[in-house]
Design a protein around this motif. Sequence first.
Motif, short mmCIF file in Angstrom:
data_model
loop_
_atom_site.label_atom_id
_atom_site.label_comp_id
_atom_site.label_asym_id
_atom_site.label_seq_id
_atom_site.Cartn_x
_atom_site.Cartn_y
_atom_site.Cartn_z
N UNK A 56 30.89 31.36 29.64
CA UNK A 56 31.40 32.11 28.40
C UNK A 56 30.54 33.11 28.17
N UNK A 57 31.15 34.31 27.94
CA UNK A 57 30.33 35.65 27.60
C UNK A 57 30.39 36.06 26.17
N UNK A 58 29.18 36.29 25.70
CA UNK A 58 28.96 36.94 24.37
C UNK A 58 28.40 38.10 24.60
N UNK A 59 28.60 39.06 23.56
CA UNK A 59 27.67 40.09 23.22
C UNK A 59 27.37 40.12 21.62
N UNK A 60 25.88 40.34 21.69
CA UNK A 60 25.50 40.54 20.24
C UNK A 60 25.07 41.83 19.89
N UNK A 61 25.80 42.08 18.77
CA UNK A 61 25.70 43.65 18.36
C UNK A 61 25.77 43.49 16.40
N UNK A 62 25.06 44.13 15.72
CA UNK A 62 24.64 44.05 14.53
C UNK A 62 24.34 42.53 14.03
N UNK A 63 23.49 42.07 14.80
CA UNK A 63 22.94 40.57 14.49
C UNK A 63 24.24 39.32 14.60
N UNK A 64 25.27 39.57 15.17
CA UNK A 64 26.18 38.60 15.37
C UNK A 64 26.76 38.69 16.77
N UNK A 65 26.90 37.38 17.28
CA UNK A 65 27.40 37.21 18.67
C UNK A 65 29.00 37.11 18.66
N UNK A 66 29.51 37.92 19.59
CA UNK A 66 31.04 37.97 19.82
C UNK A 66 31.52 37.47 21.15
N UNK A 67 32.38 36.65 20.99
CA UNK A 67 32.70 36.09 22.29
C UNK A 67 33.74 37.04 23.03
N UNK A 68 33.40 37.54 23.99
CA UNK A 68 34.42 38.48 24.63
C UNK A 68 35.28 38.09 25.97
N UNK A 69 34.76 36.82 26.50
CA UNK A 69 35.44 36.10 27.45
C UNK A 69 35.21 34.66 27.82
N UNK A 70 35.92 34.02 27.89
CA UNK A 70 35.83 32.48 28.14
C UNK A 70 36.23 31.99 29.53
N UNK A 71 35.50 30.95 30.06
CA UNK A 71 35.97 30.21 31.55
C UNK A 71 35.81 31.40 32.65
#
Length: 89
Positions: A56-71
Motif C-alpha cells: 500500500x502506498x501513501x504520500x504525506x503532505x500537510x502533516x497527513x498521510x493520503x492513501x494513493x494506491x493499494x495492493x
Amino acid sequence: MISLSGTITDPLNQPTQATIRLILKGVKTPYYNQPTDYVTNSDGSYNITVNYGTYDIYIKSDRKFYLIATAIKIDDSTVATSINDLVKK
C-alpha cells in the motif's frame, strides 16, 4: 528489487517535499508489516529502492498521510520507474 525515482508534486503540479510511505502486505498475520518511510528532497525529488512484494502506498503532505494506491505488486516483471508509474498500472 527495483529502483524508483521522480518528483512528488502538489495538486497544482508544483514540486513539494513529502514523505512516501510503503507498507508491505503480508500473506498471514500480521497482514501488514512496519511501514517504510522515504522523505523526498526539498524539491520533491526521490530515488528509492524497493524490495519485491505487495504494497500500500501513501504520500504525506500537510502533516497527513493520503492513501494513493493499494495492493500494488512489485516483482521481476515490474517495469515502473516512478511512484506515478506504479499507481497507473
